[in-house]
Design an enzyme around this catalytic site. Structure first.
Site, PDB file in Angstrom:
ATOM      1  CB  THR A  89     -12.658  -0.948   2.870  1.00  0.00           C
ATOM      2  OG1 THR A  89     -11.589  -0.039   3.090  1.00  0.00           O
ATOM      3  CG2 THR A  89     -13.169  -0.832   1.448  1.00  0.00           C
ATOM      4  CE  LYS A 119     -11.540   2.977   0.818  1.00  0.00           C
ATOM      5  NZ  LYS A 119     -10.681   1.787   0.931  1.00  0.00           N
ATOM      6  CB  THR A 163      -8.900  -2.119   9.953  1.00  0.00           C
ATOM      7  OG1 THR A 163      -9.491  -1.300   8.921  1.00  0.00           O
ATOM      8  CG2 THR A 163      -7.483  -1.651  10.221  1.00  0.00           C
ATOM      9  NE  ARG A 196      -3.755  -0.079   2.612  1.00  0.00           N
ATOM     10  CZ  ARG A 196      -4.590  -0.155   3.661  1.00  0.00           C
ATOM     11  NH1 ARG A 196      -4.707  -1.289   4.315  1.00  0.00           N
ATOM     12  NH2 ARG A 196      -5.288   0.885   4.028  1.00  0.00           N
ATOM     13  CG  ASP A 237     -11.449   1.323  -2.840  1.00  0.00           C
ATOM     14  OD1 ASP A 237     -11.146   0.871  -3.953  1.00  0.00           O
ATOM     15  OD2 ASP A 237     -10.735   1.168  -1.835  1.00  0.00           O
ATOM     16  CG  ASP A 283     -10.867  -3.932  -1.468  1.00  0.00           C
ATOM     17  OD1 ASP A 283     -10.043  -3.582  -2.336  1.00  0.00           O
ATOM     18  OD2 ASP A 283     -11.175  -3.212  -0.505  1.00  0.00           O
ATOM     19  NE  ARG A 298      -8.321   3.791   3.337  1.00  0.00           N
ATOM     20  CZ  ARG A 298      -8.660   2.700   4.009  1.00  0.00           C
ATOM     21  NH1 ARG A 298      -9.033   2.787   5.269  1.00  0.00           N
ATOM     22  NH2 ARG A 298      -8.621   1.521   3.417  1.00  0.00           N
TER      23      ARG A 298
HETATM   24  C1  R5P Z   1      -7.435   0.184  -0.445  1.00  0.00           C
HETATM   25  O1  R5P Z   1      -7.173   0.887  -1.381  1.00  0.00           O
HETATM   26  C2  R5P Z   1      -7.516  -1.309  -0.559  1.00  0.00           C
HETATM   27  O2  R5P Z   1      -7.990  -1.722  -1.808  1.00  0.00           O
HETATM   28  C3  R5P Z   1      -8.397  -1.868   0.535  1.00  0.00           C
HETATM   29  O3  R5P Z   1      -9.699  -1.355   0.374  1.00  0.00           O
HETATM   30  C4  R5P Z   1      -7.877  -1.513   1.892  1.00  0.00           C
HETATM   31  O4  R5P Z   1      -6.537  -1.861   1.996  1.00  0.00           O
HETATM   32  C5  R5P Z   1      -8.669  -2.219   2.965  1.00  0.00           C
HETATM   33  O5  R5P Z   1      -8.268  -1.751   4.206  1.00  0.00           O
HETATM   34  P1  R5P Z   1      -9.271  -1.787   5.445  1.00  0.00           P
HETATM   35  O6  R5P Z   1      -9.795  -3.200   5.525  1.00  0.00           O
HETATM   36  O7  R5P Z   1      -8.418  -1.421   6.635  1.00  0.00           O
HETATM   37  O8  R5P Z   1     -10.344  -0.788   5.183  1.00  0.00           O
END
Ligand code: R5P
Length: 309
Positions: A227, A192, A224, A96, A169, A219, A194
């Site tokens: 999302t 989405k 966590t 990431r 997203d 995804d 953040r």
């Molecule tokens: C973000 O761009 C990724 O595609 C995932 O949506 C993200 O890494 C998910 O993270 P979390 O479960 O903490 O929201």
């Protein structure tokens, strides 16, 4: 298989064993010693001279230690005169951190690619990178596989009446289109946002009609869970009949498992690119071992890997 060896780091021995089972070979022998000063020593316990060697190490806790172990392992194999060393990194570390979206930060995914090369890897084999540009961080050949067909095969077996693929997203829209094409389904996209510590995600809108539909959220990873769980609540508010998710990398960090229990998400379909410490009745894990074994066989034989995509 002649001249082919697979070694496992400490992060995911079960996956390495499953790959070896598919290949019909025993995992390579090595020993890892942790000294009282926290230094690591990796010793290859068999001859690898002129061999085509694959090292399986994924991005999983203890993350920093596993990265260092990977680098030492690659270096040890290089100095043991392996003919070619391929780093098999099912979930690429720091994926990431792939852009400089704040001042004075590191593009750490690029740094990881440099470190793997410096340690002696001649090529990399990975699965569903967080973003396609990471492939360009490597100065060596890097094959990126996708687990989307593995997930789609399972989804198809469940039946797809009244289903719709939903990108978790906007960044996931392209991958969602690949799911939709495989499954012959329409697509919707979640908008989405953040906030705060950037680990809090909130679905604020959806492009597409999800009313009365069985939503299939997709995804590349669930960390966590912010999302996926926020999107689940939002889709139900928009009139969805049901929501399940298909995700490649089950990072499941922080309170993700606890939150999964409380969420209205019906099922979380994931792969075993990362080991899952504790599980939940909602989680179903599909193995990428056959996919990786097939790619390893093709790389070893000098055959096309893109035929797998
Ligand atoms: C973000 O761009 C990724 O595609 C995932 O949506 C993200 O890494 C998910 O993270 P979390 O479960 O903490 O929201």
């Amino acid at each position: 298989m002649d001249g082919l060896k697979v070694f496992s780091g400490s992060s995911h021995p079960a996956l390495a064993q499953a790959i070896c089972k598919c290949l019909g070979i025993a995992p390579g022998r090595l020993s890892t010693t942790r000294f009282s000063n926290e230094n690591l020593k990796v010793r290859i316990e068999e001859n690898v001279r002129e061999q085509d060697v694959f090292v399986v190490q994924t991005s999983a806790p203890p993350l920093s230690e596993n990265i260092v172990e990977l680098l030492i392992l690659l270096d040890a194999l290089t100095h043991a005169s392996a003919r070619r060393v391929t780093a098999v990194l099912p979930y690429f570390p720091y994926a990431r951190s792939d852009k400089k979206d704040e001042p004075r930060i590191s593009i750490t995914a690029r740094l990881m690619a440099d470190l793997v090369a410096t340690a002696g890897a001649n090529r990399v084999l990975t699965i569903d990178l967080h973003s396609p540009q990471i492939q360009g961080f490597f100065s060596m050949p890097a094959d990126q596989l996708t687990a989307v067909p593995v997930l789609c095969e399972r989804l198809r077996a469940d039946g797809l009446e009244e289903a719709i693929v939903v990108a978790a997203d906007v960044g996931e829209a392209k991958d969602a289109a690949v799911f939709a094409k495989h499954l012959g389904l329409p697509i919707a996209i979640i908008d989405k946002r953040r906030s705060g510590d950037e680990e809090r995600a909130e679905a604020v809108a959806v492009i597409g009609d999800v009313r009365g539909k069985r939503c299939l959220l997709v995804d590349d990873e669930i960390a966590t869970g912010g999302t996926i769980f926020s999107a689940t609540d939002f889709l139900f508010e928009q009139g969805a009949r049901g929501v399940s998710a298909a995700v490649v990398h089950p990072v499941l960090s922080g309170r993700a498992l606890e939150r999964l229990g409380a969420s209205r998400l019906e099922r979380l379909l994931v792969t075993d690119t990362i080991p899952i410490a504790a599980t939940s009745p909602k989680i179903e894990v599909l193995s990428v071992a056959p996919l990786l074994a097939e790619a390893i066989t093709r790389i070893h034989d000098g055959r096309s890997v893109s035929a797998l995509f």
